[in-house]
Design a protein around this motif. Structure first.
Motif, PDB file in Angstrom:
ATOM      1  N   ALA A 183       0.831  -1.201   0.000  1.00  0.00           N
ATOM      2  CA  ALA A 183       0.000   0.000   0.000  1.00  0.00           C
ATOM      3  C   ALA A 183       0.868   1.254   0.000  1.00  0.00           C
ATOM      4  O   ALA A 183       0.538   2.253  -0.659  1.00  0.00           O
ATOM      5  N   VAL A 184       1.981   1.233   0.731  1.00  0.00           N
ATOM      6  CA  VAL A 184       2.896   2.372   0.729  1.00  0.00           C
ATOM      7  C   VAL A 184       3.502   2.539  -0.665  1.00  0.00           C
ATOM      8  O   VAL A 184       3.659   3.659  -1.160  1.00  0.00           O
ATOM      9  N   PHE A 185       3.851   1.417  -1.309  1.00  0.00           N
ATOM     10  CA  PHE A 185       4.386   1.505  -2.676  1.00  0.00           C
ATOM     11  C   PHE A 185       3.356   2.124  -3.610  1.00  0.00           C
ATOM     12  O   PHE A 185       3.694   2.998  -4.427  1.00  0.00           O
ATOM     13  N   TYR A 186       2.105   1.674  -3.530  1.00  0.00           N
ATOM     14  CA  TYR A 186       1.065   2.256  -4.376  1.00  0.00           C
ATOM     15  C   TYR A 186       0.983   3.761  -4.150  1.00  0.00           C
ATOM     16  O   TYR A 186       0.860   4.545  -5.103  1.00  0.00           O
ATOM     17  N   ASP A 187       1.042   4.182  -2.881  1.00  0.00           N
ATOM     18  CA  ASP A 187       0.960   5.614  -2.582  1.00  0.00           C
ATOM     19  C   ASP A 187       2.166   6.370  -3.122  1.00  0.00           C
ATOM     20  O   ASP A 187       2.027   7.475  -3.649  1.00  0.00           O
ATOM     21  N   LEU A 188       3.347   5.793  -2.992  1.00  0.00           N
ATOM     22  CA  LEU A 188       4.555   6.451  -3.490  1.00  0.00           C
ATOM     23  C   LEU A 188       4.503   6.637  -5.001  1.00  0.00           C
ATOM     24  O   LEU A 188       4.760   7.739  -5.517  1.00  0.00           O
ATOM     25  N   ILE A 189       4.178   5.580  -5.720  1.00  0.00           N
ATOM     26  CA  ILE A 189       4.193   5.672  -7.180  1.00  0.00           C
ATOM     27  C   ILE A 189       3.091   6.605  -7.659  1.00  0.00           C
ATOM     28  O   ILE A 189       3.243   7.340  -8.641  1.00  0.00           O
ATOM     29  N   ARG A 190       1.978   6.642  -6.945  1.00  0.00           N
ATOM     30  CA  ARG A 190       0.890   7.539  -7.325  1.00  0.00           C
ATOM     31  C   ARG A 190       1.245   8.995  -7.023  1.00  0.00           C
ATOM     32  O   ARG A 190       0.907   9.894  -7.794  1.00  0.00           O
ATOM     33  N   LEU A 191       1.909   9.246  -5.909  1.00  0.00           N
ATOM     34  CA  LEU A 191       2.350  10.610  -5.614  1.00  0.00           C
ATOM     35  C   LEU A 191       3.281  11.127  -6.712  1.00  0.00           C
ATOM     36  O   LEU A 191       3.162  12.267  -7.166  1.00  0.00           O
ATOM     37  N   VAL A 192       4.218  10.273  -7.135  1.00  0.00           N
ATOM     38  CA  VAL A 192       5.137  10.661  -8.204  1.00  0.00           C
ATOM     39  C   VAL A 192       4.369  10.887  -9.503  1.00  0.00           C
ATOM     40  O   VAL A 192       4.574  11.881 -10.212  1.00  0.00           O
ATOM     41  N   TRP A 193       3.460   9.978  -9.825  1.00  0.00           N
ATOM     42  CA  TRP A 193       2.672  10.055 -11.061  1.00  0.00           C
ATOM     43  C   TRP A 193       1.843  11.331 -11.092  1.00  0.00           C
ATOM     44  O   TRP A 193       1.839  12.078 -12.071  1.00  0.00           O
TER      45      TRP A 193
END
Length: 412
Positions: A183-193
């Motif tokens: 879930a943290v990975f999903y949030d990180l990649i989405r923040l960057v995106w």
């Protein structure tokens, strides 16, 4: 330059219809644009990335963003690049806005999230603890996590894929009882995106090119690039920081909004009702990682203390404070009791994160429960100093930015 015309946002992760459009454009533009080679795979990690960002890209594409002046529709390509020097950046190639995210940098994000498994197993809860929680004994310092955050540890494709294989399948929903490091990975990649797409949609790239003479907005300078790390004077630095703050706000408001209204991909993995306090704690953990990564990258590139007014990006203190403030605003509008829960959990979790890596330690003075700290007041004064430039910048962004078609019609 290629005459291939596209509309909307096309993402080259999987080789689907949208990916095929992006691939054709990249292939046709290779001789004309200085862009790194693209990465396409069909492994589990790429599928997780695609799941995390596909809904974002489809939603934004479906809103048909239009430029107020030219009335052109927004055309964008987003892809993963096979270039170890690339982290994330946005550039305009003629009329096409291109967002590039380095796949090898993504491998490092995967491993960072994996190293957060021990701290997350000891995270505070707003409800009863999960039966599977690990021991509450203080864990040892995680030297590997610190090395990953500072960019001193490389992660191979095989290792990143192996980690992603332990996550829930990206093909299904409602399969999990608990949130995890994924879930943290999903949030990180989405923040960057979200952040990089904001640079394109909000007109930052063309504004920086026409006003400041910069060809792209880089989160981190790669070898041989004239980037936002190379700026001629303090005023230019402050203008760039305003653009970065604008993109951060877009990313945070979009991420929090999707979580609160039940649209985020990680929340859709949970079988039962999502605990919003716990879900936002994972997002706040991504805020912490995001802020620390850029601060350590800044230190590595400059190798000396740099005044806040001379940086190309806002200082970590300001970025993190704004992350949390926007999250707090949205939580307040959703449910005032949720705000208290999120503040309490995030403050209680920071000592656990700091035990794993001391790089998180400075964030504690920016994470209050009831009162603002002197450090926060100093950060707020610097924010106000930067925002004095906003009216002048807004005029330029109005010329270069894109807004949803329905908003444009409503204004006419």
């Amino acid at each position: 330059m290629t005459s291939l015309k596209i509309k909307g946002i096309h993402v080259l992760t999987l080789d689907n219809e949208s990916g095929a459009v992006a691939r054709r454009w990249l292939d046709a533009s290779r001789d004309d644009a200085i862009l790194p080679p693209y990465h396409v795979g069909d492994d589990v990690l790429v599928r997780h990335i695609d799941r995390a960002v596909r809904s974002v890209s489809n939603f934004l594409s479906g809103r048909q963003h239009i430029n107020r002046v030219s009335r052109d529709e927004f055309c964008g390509i987003v892809y993963l690049a096979n270039d170890p020097s690339v982290k994330a950046y946005a550039i305009t190639v003629q009329d096409i806005h291109v967002v590039v995210v380095g796949i090898q940098w993504v491998f490092a994000l995967v491993k960072i999230c994996d190293r957060l498994s021990v701290p997350l197993s000891r995270r505070p809860r707003s409800g009863p603890p999960a039966p599977s929680r690990a021991s509450t004994d203080v864990p040892p310092r995680d030297v590997e996590l610190s090395a990953l955050l500072s960019g001193d540890h490389e992660v191979s494709s095989a290792e990143a894929i192996r980690i992603a294989e332990t996550w829930p399948s990206p093909m299904y929903i409602y399969t999990e009882d608990e949130l995890g490091t994924w879930a943290v990975f999903y949030d990180l990649i989405r923040l960057v995106w979200f952040h990089e797409l904001a640079h394109a949609l909000c007109g930052h790239i063309r504004f920086a090119k026409e006003t400041l003479g910069l060809m792209a907005l880089y989160e981190s300078k790669a070898e041989g690039q004239r980037s936002t790390a190379e700026v001629p004077d303090g005023l230019t630095s402050e203008i760039l920081q305003c653009l970065e703050m604008h993109a951060d706000e877009f990313a945070v408001r979009s991420s929090v909004g999707e979580i609160l209204w039940g649209h985020d991909p990680a929340g859709l993995m949970i079988r039962l009702r999502v605990d919003l306090g716990d879900r936002l704690l994972h997002l706040n953990t991504a805020f912490c990682v995001f802020a620390v990564l850029w601060e350590l990258d800044q230190r590595k590139r400059t190798r000396q203390a740099v005044a806040w007014t001379e940086r190309s990006h806002p200082p970590v203190d300001l970025r993190y404070d704004r992350f949390r403030n926007f999250q707090r605003q949205l939580c307040m509008g959703y449910d005032t009791s949720l705000l208290t829960v999120v503040d309490t959990l995030s403050l209680a979790f920071l000592p656990v994160l700091t035990q794993a890596s001391p790089y998180f330690g400075d964030l504690a003075r920016l994470t209050p429960l009831l009162f603002r700290t002197p450090s926060m007041d100093y950060v707020q004064r610097y924010e106000q100093h930067l925002l004095r430039l906003e009216p002048a910048i807004a005029a330029g962004l109005k010329l270069h930015g894109f807004i949803p078609a329905e908003f444009l019609k409503a204004q006419e």
